[in-house]
Design a protein around this motif. Sequence first.
Motif, mmCIF file in Angstrom:
data_model
loop_
_atom_site.group_PDB
_atom_site.id
_atom_site.type_symbol
_atom_site.label_atom_id
_atom_site.label_comp_id
_atom_site.label_asym_id
_atom_site.label_seq_id
_atom_site.Cartn_x
_atom_site.Cartn_y
_atom_site.Cartn_z
ATOM 1 N N ARG A 165 36.974 84.545 36.006
ATOM 2 C CA ARG A 165 37.539 83.778 34.900
ATOM 3 C C ARG A 165 36.467 83.129 34.028
ATOM 4 O O ARG A 165 36.597 83.062 32.802
ATOM 5 N N ARG A 166 35.369 82.675 34.659
ATOM 6 C CA ARG A 166 34.315 81.990 33.914
ATOM 7 C C ARG A 166 33.166 82.928 33.532
ATOM 8 O O ARG A 166 32.175 82.499 32.979
ATOM 9 N N ASP A 167 33.307 84.207 33.846
ATOM 10 C CA ASP A 167 32.305 85.224 33.499
ATOM 11 C C ASP A 167 30.924 84.875 34.052
ATOM 12 O O ASP A 167 29.901 84.993 33.374
ATOM 13 N N LEU A 168 30.903 84.470 35.328
ATOM 14 C CA LEU A 168 29.654 84.164 36.021
ATOM 15 C C LEU A 168 29.143 85.400 36.733
ATOM 16 O O LEU A 168 29.925 86.218 37.229
ATOM 17 N N ARG A 169 27.836 85.518 36.842
ATOM 18 C CA ARG A 169 27.218 86.557 37.657
ATOM 19 C C ARG A 169 26.843 85.953 39.009
ATOM 20 O O ARG A 169 26.661 84.738 39.142
ATOM 21 N N VAL A 170 26.696 86.832 40.014
ATOM 22 C CA VAL A 170 26.506 86.324 41.375
ATOM 23 C C VAL A 170 25.548 87.209 42.147
ATOM 24 O O VAL A 170 25.525 88.437 41.985
ATOM 25 N N LEU A 171 24.749 86.567 42.987
ATOM 26 C CA LEU A 171 23.886 87.242 43.954
ATOM 27 C C LEU A 171 24.262 86.738 45.343
ATOM 28 O O LEU A 171 24.421 85.532 45.547
ATOM 29 N N GLU A 172 24.382 87.672 46.300
ATOM 30 C CA GLU A 172 24.725 87.320 47.680
ATOM 31 C C GLU A 172 23.693 87.916 48.629
ATOM 32 O O GLU A 172 22.940 88.825 48.268
ATOM 33 N N ASN A 173 23.675 87.377 49.843
ATOM 34 C CA ASN A 173 22.772 87.856 50.905
ATOM 35 C C ASN A 173 21.311 87.607 50.586
ATOM 36 O O ASN A 173 20.438 88.395 50.976
ATOM 37 N N LEU A 174 21.012 86.523 49.919
ATOM 38 C CA LEU A 174 19.623 86.169 49.666
ATOM 39 C C LEU A 174 18.997 85.570 50.923
ATOM 40 O O LEU A 174 19.701 85.172 51.852
ATOM 41 N N VAL A 175 17.678 85.506 50.951
ATOM 42 C CA VAL A 175 16.953 84.872 52.052
ATOM 43 C C VAL A 175 16.090 83.775 51.439
ATOM 44 O O VAL A 175 15.086 84.053 50.782
ATOM 45 N N LEU A 176 16.507 82.528 51.666
ATOM 46 C CA LEU A 176 15.830 81.381 51.066
ATOM 47 C C LEU A 176 15.149 80.506 52.109
ATOM 48 O O LEU A 176 14.786 79.360 51.832
ATOM 49 N N ASP A 177 14.938 81.063 53.298
ATOM 50 C CA ASP A 177 14.430 80.285 54.430
ATOM 51 C C ASP A 177 13.143 79.527 54.112
ATOM 52 O O ASP A 177 12.957 78.390 54.551
ATOM 53 N N ASP A 178 12.237 80.164 53.402
ATOM 54 C CA ASP A 178 10.898 79.600 53.203
ATOM 55 C C ASP A 178 10.664 79.106 51.782
ATOM 56 O O ASP A 178 9.518 78.846 51.394
ATOM 57 N N VAL A 179 11.747 78.987 51.019
ATOM 58 C CA VAL A 179 11.614 78.586 49.616
ATOM 59 C C VAL A 179 11.905 77.086 49.493
ATOM 60 O O VAL A 179 13.016 76.645 49.780
ATOM 61 N N PRO A 180 10.931 76.281 49.057
ATOM 62 C CA PRO A 180 11.196 74.862 48.850
ATOM 63 C C PRO A 180 12.215 74.647 47.735
ATOM 64 O O PRO A 180 12.359 75.465 46.823
ATOM 65 N N GLN A 181 12.933 73.535 47.820
ATOM 66 C CA GLN A 181 13.810 73.169 46.708
ATOM 67 C C GLN A 181 12.986 73.045 45.442
ATOM 68 O O GLN A 181 11.844 72.592 45.473
ATOM 69 N N GLY A 182 13.600 73.440 44.330
ATOM 70 C CA GLY A 182 12.886 73.299 43.076
ATOM 71 C C GLY A 182 13.237 74.389 42.101
ATOM 72 O O GLY A 182 14.180 75.162 42.314
ATOM 73 N N ASP A 183 12.469 74.460 41.028
ATOM 74 C CA ASP A 183 12.732 75.393 39.942
ATOM 75 C C ASP A 183 11.736 76.549 39.959
ATOM 76 O O ASP A 183 10.535 76.348 40.227
ATOM 77 N N TYR A 184 12.241 77.736 39.639
ATOM 78 C CA TYR A 184 11.479 78.983 39.690
ATOM 79 C C TYR A 184 11.945 79.894 38.567
ATOM 80 O O TYR A 184 12.921 79.599 37.869
ATOM 81 N N GLU A 185 11.273 81.022 38.439
ATOM 82 C CA GLU A 185 11.782 82.132 37.641
ATOM 83 C C GLU A 185 12.408 83.142 38.585
ATOM 84 O O GLU A 185 11.775 83.581 39.548
ATOM 85 N N LEU A 186 13.659 83.493 38.330
ATOM 86 C CA LEU A 186 14.363 84.496 39.124
ATOM 87 C C LEU A 186 14.198 85.868 38.487
ATOM 88 O O LEU A 186 14.324 86.018 37.264
ATOM 89 N N ILE A 187 13.928 86.864 39.327
ATOM 90 C CA ILE A 187 13.896 88.265 38.900
ATOM 91 C C ILE A 187 14.706 89.038 39.935
ATOM 92 O O ILE A 187 14.287 89.160 41.088
ATOM 93 N N ALA A 188 15.880 89.545 39.554
ATOM 94 C CA ALA A 188 16.775 90.208 40.509
ATOM 95 C C ALA A 188 17.656 91.204 39.761
ATOM 96 O O ALA A 188 18.865 91.019 39.638
ATOM 97 N N LEU A 189 17.058 92.272 39.256
ATOM 98 C CA LEU A 189 17.780 93.199 38.395
ATOM 99 C C LEU A 189 18.584 94.211 39.203
ATOM 100 O O LEU A 189 18.044 94.866 40.095
ATOM 101 N N PRO A 190 19.870 94.362 38.883
ATOM 102 C CA PRO A 190 20.677 95.404 39.539
ATOM 103 C C PRO A 190 20.338 96.781 38.990
ATOM 104 O O PRO A 190 19.841 96.925 37.863
ATOM 105 N N LEU A 191 20.624 97.799 39.791
ATOM 106 C CA LEU A 191 20.436 99.179 39.355
ATOM 107 C C LEU A 191 21.496 99.546 38.319
ATOM 108 O O LEU A 191 22.566 98.943 38.259
ATOM 109 N N LYS A 192 21.184 100.569 37.529
ATOM 110 C CA LYS A 192 22.098 100.985 36.462
ATOM 111 C C LYS A 192 23.120 101.976 37.011
ATOM 112 O O LYS A 192 23.173 103.151 36.631
ATOM 113 N N LEU A 193 23.948 101.479 37.941
ATOM 114 C CA LEU A 193 24.981 102.285 38.584
ATOM 115 C C LEU A 193 26.247 102.167 37.743
ATOM 116 O O LEU A 193 26.952 101.159 37.799
ATOM 117 N N MET A 194 26.557 103.190 36.989
ATOM 118 C CA MET A 194 27.546 103.091 35.922
ATOM 119 C C MET A 194 28.995 103.057 36.403
ATOM 120 O O MET A 194 29.897 102.779 35.621
#
Length: 208
Positions: A165-194
């Motif tokens: 309904r809100r046209d949000l994108r989503v990523l699941e099954n990430l591994v954030l175990d060793d990532v401190p809280q804070g701000d970063y640049e995300l790079i997580a491009l999906p494949l062009k599976l039509m």
Amino acid sequence: MKRLWDISPPVASGSPVFPGDTPYQQSWTAELGPGCPVNVSRLTLSPHVGAHADAPLHYAAEGQAVGRLDLAPYLGPCRVVHCLGRGPLIRPEDLAPHAAGMPPRVLVRTFERAPVDRWVDEFAAYAPETLEWLADRGVILVGIDTASVDPAPSKTLDAHQVLRRRDLRVLENLVLDDVPQGDYELIALPLKLMEADASPVRAVLREL
């Protein structure tokens, strides 16, 4: 070089999948040897194996396939928030202390150590009102270190319906175990599976 955090789980035989989903399998169609200069493999897998991007087609019959989505939401500033031990649902009050200057992408860590080698039935998920709260603040992509933004037993998929309904994108099954809280640049491009309802991603965070 700016530091990179690889936030993708390993994908191999035995990688956990939702019960009933297609596991990762690999076989060889060609192997190095006399008369053959290369190895070539065949892969069978659900597009929801490992770190992945759900497409609207996953939860809406009229939704877009993943290869037709704009890539912009999957690349840019994001915030990692730790919500360990907060209960089965992540609620707005869990994220409110981190709302100041919130970038348009938010990833939530819920596991002390993500279960990358086994399926677990109980994991944290987003309360639907939390996704509404994030969308109201300009967030365009949400992520989580569990198999779904909805609880595993859910049949109504209320959080996914907010994504629709809100046209949000989503990523699941990430591994954030060793990532401190804070701000970063995300790079997580999906494949062009039509025609696909989701796509694996190699998700990374880069320091700003």
